[in-house]
Scaffold this motif. Structure first.
Motif, mmCIF file in Angstrom:
data_model
loop_
_atom_site.group_PDB
_atom_site.id
_atom_site.type_symbol
_atom_site.label_atom_id
_atom_site.label_comp_id
_atom_site.label_asym_id
_atom_site.label_seq_id
_atom_site.Cartn_x
_atom_site.Cartn_y
_atom_site.Cartn_z
ATOM 1 N N GLU A 249 -2.082 10.083 -5.742
ATOM 2 C CA GLU A 249 -2.943 9.936 -4.572
ATOM 3 C C GLU A 249 -3.862 8.730 -4.700
ATOM 4 O OE1 GLU A 249 -5.880 12.638 -1.788
ATOM 5 O OE2 GLU A 249 -5.834 13.015 -3.931
ATOM 6 N N THR A 250 -4.356 8.451 -5.928
ATOM 7 C CA THR A 250 -5.252 7.319 -6.098
ATOM 8 C C THR A 250 -4.577 6.012 -5.728
ATOM 9 O OG1 THR A 250 -4.617 7.251 -8.438
ATOM 10 C CG2 THR A 250 -6.658 8.391 -7.882
ATOM 11 N N ALA A 251 -3.287 5.892 -6.049
ATOM 12 C CA ALA A 251 -2.561 4.677 -5.690
ATOM 13 C C ALA A 251 -2.385 4.577 -4.185
ATOM 14 C CB ALA A 251 -1.199 4.657 -6.390
ATOM 15 N N LEU A 252 -2.095 5.715 -3.532
ATOM 16 C CA LEU A 252 -1.946 5.715 -2.083
ATOM 17 C C LEU A 252 -3.258 5.356 -1.404
ATOM 18 C CD1 LEU A 252 0.188 8.959 -1.607
ATOM 19 C CD2 LEU A 252 0.985 6.609 -1.783
ATOM 20 N N VAL A 253 -4.349 5.911 -1.911
ATOM 21 C CA VAL A 253 -5.669 5.609 -1.366
ATOM 22 C C VAL A 253 -5.953 4.123 -1.467
ATOM 23 C CG1 VAL A 253 -8.149 5.880 -1.759
ATOM 24 C CG2 VAL A 253 -6.673 7.886 -1.751
ATOM 25 N N GLN A 254 -5.683 3.549 -2.627
ATOM 26 C CA GLN A 254 -5.945 2.129 -2.831
ATOM 27 C C GLN A 254 -5.128 1.276 -1.867
ATOM 28 O OE1 GLN A 254 -5.184 0.671 -6.782
ATOM 29 N NE2 GLN A 254 -6.038 -1.328 -6.367
ATOM 30 N N GLY A 255 -3.849 1.599 -1.740
ATOM 31 C CA GLY A 255 -2.991 0.804 -0.869
ATOM 32 C C GLY A 255 -3.400 0.865 0.587
ATOM 33 N N PHE A 256 -3.669 2.065 1.090
ATOM 34 C CA PHE A 256 -4.075 2.194 2.485
ATOM 35 C C PHE A 256 -5.454 1.571 2.713
ATOM 36 C CE2 PHE A 256 -0.975 5.809 2.635
ATOM 37 C CZ PHE A 256 -0.135 5.221 3.561
ATOM 38 N N GLY A 257 -6.309 1.659 1.708
ATOM 39 C CA GLY A 257 -7.621 1.039 1.824
ATOM 40 C C GLY A 257 -7.545 -0.464 1.931
ATOM 41 N N LEU A 258 -6.511 -1.045 1.355
ATOM 42 C CA LEU A 258 -6.319 -2.493 1.416
ATOM 43 C C LEU A 258 -5.639 -2.939 2.701
ATOM 44 C CD1 LEU A 258 -5.169 -3.116 -2.268
ATOM 45 C CD2 LEU A 258 -7.366 -3.744 -1.251
ATOM 46 N N GLY A 259 -5.148 -1.993 3.476
ATOM 47 C CA GLY A 259 -4.535 -2.340 4.755
ATOM 48 C C GLY A 259 -3.042 -2.140 4.829
ATOM 49 N N ALA A 260 -2.461 -1.409 3.873
ATOM 50 C CA ALA A 260 -1.026 -1.140 3.922
ATOM 51 C C ALA A 260 -0.697 -0.241 5.106
ATOM 52 C CB ALA A 260 -0.564 -0.475 2.627
ATOM 53 N N ASP A 261 0.491 -0.401 5.649
ATOM 54 C CA ASP A 261 0.945 0.433 6.757
ATOM 55 C C ASP A 261 1.820 1.585 6.291
ATOM 56 O OD1 ASP A 261 0.174 -1.061 9.435
ATOM 57 O OD2 ASP A 261 0.787 -2.594 8.011
ATOM 58 N N ASP A 262 2.488 1.423 5.146
ATOM 59 C CA ASP A 262 3.394 2.468 4.700
ATOM 60 C C ASP A 262 3.798 2.214 3.254
ATOM 61 O OD1 ASP A 262 4.930 4.745 4.826
ATOM 62 O OD2 ASP A 262 6.314 4.008 6.363
ATOM 63 N N TYR A 263 4.394 3.228 2.653
ATOM 64 C CA TYR A 263 4.954 3.158 1.310
ATOM 65 C C TYR A 263 6.424 3.537 1.362
ATOM 66 C CZ TYR A 263 0.657 2.788 -1.453
ATOM 67 O OH TYR A 263 -0.497 2.353 -2.039
ATOM 68 N N ILE A 264 7.232 2.887 0.569
ATOM 69 C CA ILE A 264 8.599 3.313 0.333
ATOM 70 C C ILE A 264 8.713 3.533 -1.169
ATOM 71 C CG2 ILE A 264 11.051 2.777 0.563
ATOM 72 C CD1 ILE A 264 10.356 0.916 2.852
#
Length: 224
Positions: A83-98
Motif C-alpha cells: 500500500e505504501t508504494a501505491l500511496v506514493q505513486g498516486f500521490g505523485l500523479g500516477a493514473d494506474d498501476y500494472i
C-alpha cells in the motif's frame, strides 16, 4: 493510434510492451534511461508507461520531475504491491498501476481504457449528493448557493465525489489531494472533514460517511 513511451531498463520488458501495443496500431517508443527525458519530450506522448524500479532515476522520481508539465496518463509497471508504494505513486500523479507479471491482454486493455478516457469530452460539472461541483472553477454549490470551502476542503470533496462509493484511508486521501511531497500529515484530513461536514450540515446534507477503522467515502446512494 496513440503515441506511447515505455521507460524500462529491462530490454525484454520494453520489447514485450512494444510488440503488444504496436499490434493495436499505436506508435511505441522505447527508452531504457529516464535521466535524459525532459518534460517537453514527454509532452509529445499520449501515454507514458514507467517502470518503478530502475537504476539511476526510477519511475517515481521521473513522474515527480515531469508531472506538473505533463498531463497525459502515466501508468507504472511495477512488482511492488504494498500500500505504501501505491500511496506514493498516486500521490505523485500516477493514473494506474500494472503489476508484474502481467498478461498482454491486461496491458492492452489498461492502456486502451486510459486512452479512450482521454478522448472523451471533458466534464465541466459534477452533481453528487446534492452538491454541484464546477470542475473548472473549482467551486461547489448547493441549489445555486456557493459553499465557502477552502481550497483544501474543496479538493477533498471533489476527490471523494468523483470516486463515490470508494473508501479511502486518511493517508491515501491526503496523498491524492495534497501530493506526496506536501507539508503536513494525514491527521489533518480528519479536521478538514469535520469542517466540511459543518458547512454541509447547514444545507441539510451529509454525504461523507466515516467507515470506522478504515477511512471515508462519499455515499454511493447520494449519486444524482
Amino acid at each position: 493510434m496513440a503515441k506511447i513511451l515505455v521507460v524500462d531498463d529491462d530490454a525484454d520488458m520494453r520489447n514485450l510492451v512494444y510488440t503488444a501495443l504496436t499490434r493495436d496500431g499505436h506508435q511505441v517508443d522505447r527508452e531504457e534511461n529516464s535521466t535524459q527525458l525532459s518534460p517537453a519530450c514527454c509532452r509529445q506522448y499520449d501515454l507514458l508507461l514507467l517502470d518503478v524500479m530502475m537504476p539511476g532515476e526510477d519511475g517515481f522520481s521521473l513522474c515527480r520531475r515531469i508531472r506538473r508539465e505533463v498531463d497525459c496518463p502515466i501508468l507504472f509497471l511495477t512488482a511492488k504491491t504494498e500500500e505504501t508504494a501505491l500511496v506514493q505513486g498516486f500521490g505523485l500523479g500516477a493514473d494506474d498501476y500494472i503489476k508484474k507479471p502481467f498478461s498482454l491482454a491486461e496491458l492492452r486493455a489498461r492502456v486502451n481504457a486510459h486512452l479512450r478516457r482521454e478522448m472523451r469530452q471533458p466534464i465541466h460539472t459534477l452533481h453528487r449528493g446534492g452538491v454541484c461541483f464546477d470542475l473548472q472553477a473549482k467551486t461547489a454549490s448547493v441549489k445555486d448557493q456557493p459553499l465557502s470551502f477552502t481550497k483544501g476542503e474543496y479538493a477533498i470533496c471533489e476527490y471523494l465525489a468523483l470516486h463515490a462509493g470508494q473508501v479511502f484511508t486518511k493517508e491515501l486521501l491526503y496523498e491524492a489531494v495534497f501530493g506526496f511531497d506536501a507539508e503536513g500529515n494525514a491527521s489533518a484530513i480528519a479536521e478538514h472533514i469535520k469542517n466540511i461536514r459543518a458547512k454541509l450540515k447547514i444545507r441539510d446534507l451529509n454525504p461523507i460517511e466515516t467507515v470506522w477503522g478504515v477511512g471515508y467515502k462519499w455515499q454511493k446512494e447520494n449519486l444524482i
